[in-house]
Design an enzyme around this catalytic site. Sequence first.
Site, PDB file in Angstrom:
ATOM      1  NE  ARG A  70      -2.658  -1.933   3.301  1.00 54.33           N
ATOM      2  CZ  ARG A  70      -2.561  -2.595   3.409  1.00 54.33           C
ATOM      3  NH1 ARG A  70      -2.562  -3.773   2.349  1.00 54.33           N
ATOM      4  NH2 ARG A  70      -2.229  -3.597   4.464  1.00 54.33           N
TER       5      ARG A  70
ATOM      6  CD  GLU B 294      -1.570  -5.255  14.551  1.00 53.98           C
ATOM      7  OE1 GLU B 294      -1.500  -4.847  13.549  1.00 53.98           O
ATOM      8  OE2 GLU B 294      -2.192  -4.971  15.782  1.00 53.98           O
TER       9      GLU B 294
END
Length: 183
Positions: free
Chosen positions: A70, A107
């Site tokens: 992104r 994460e």
Amino acid sequence: MADVELIKKCLTAHPDFPKKGIVFLDIFPILRDPFVFETLITHFIQHITSHTIGLSEKKRVDVIVGLDARGFLFGPIIALRLGAAFVPVRKAGKLPGACISASYEKEYGTDSFEMQAGAITPGQTVVVIDDLIATGGSAKAAGELVAMQGGQTLEYLFVIELMFLQAASKLNAPVYSIVKTDD
Ligand SMILES: O=P(O)(O)OC[C@H]1O[C@H](OP(=O)(O)OP(=O)(O)O)[C@H](O)[C@@H]1O
Ligand SMILES: Nc1ncnc2[nH]cnc12
């Protein structure tokens, strides 16, 4: 401040994606609204040119580095507006030619990033951009790739920063994020 609220309102939260326990924040609604997308790009440009970095000869931004995937949505537009180069950092195995690599934990898993050898030349100034910083693993690996090529990272830019993970302290340059969240 009004633009921060505008951008924040576009973000959507998706609990348990891509894994149980992760609340995934989606930036794609921003891109569906040209006014908000323009506001976001202008916000980053104003930050880079007038706020932190400043376009003095000394601190001209030579290269915008965007992170797979992104960071590719924002990085090239910002690079064009600044008259800077754009260099992608990609997940391992996607770039042709000689590459340098760095592994990292994020994460929700581990990965390896690559950059084409010679894409940054020694002494060039760099700003790294991505949509979101969580643990900071991705950004740290990107910073390592910049340093391996002799580049100087001036700053890390994100649309969203997950403050509770305290990632900024892991990086070798300041972090600027538009939306800071504790959720
Ligand atoms: O701060 P971190 O814990 O490293 O996490 C942040 C990274 O995770 C997301 O990408 P993801 O790895 O999901 O890849 P994608 O862009 O290919 O979906 C996000 O776009 C960042 O690149
Ligand atoms: N919570 C999250 N939302 C979107 N992208 C992410 N990348 C890592 N954590 C994320």
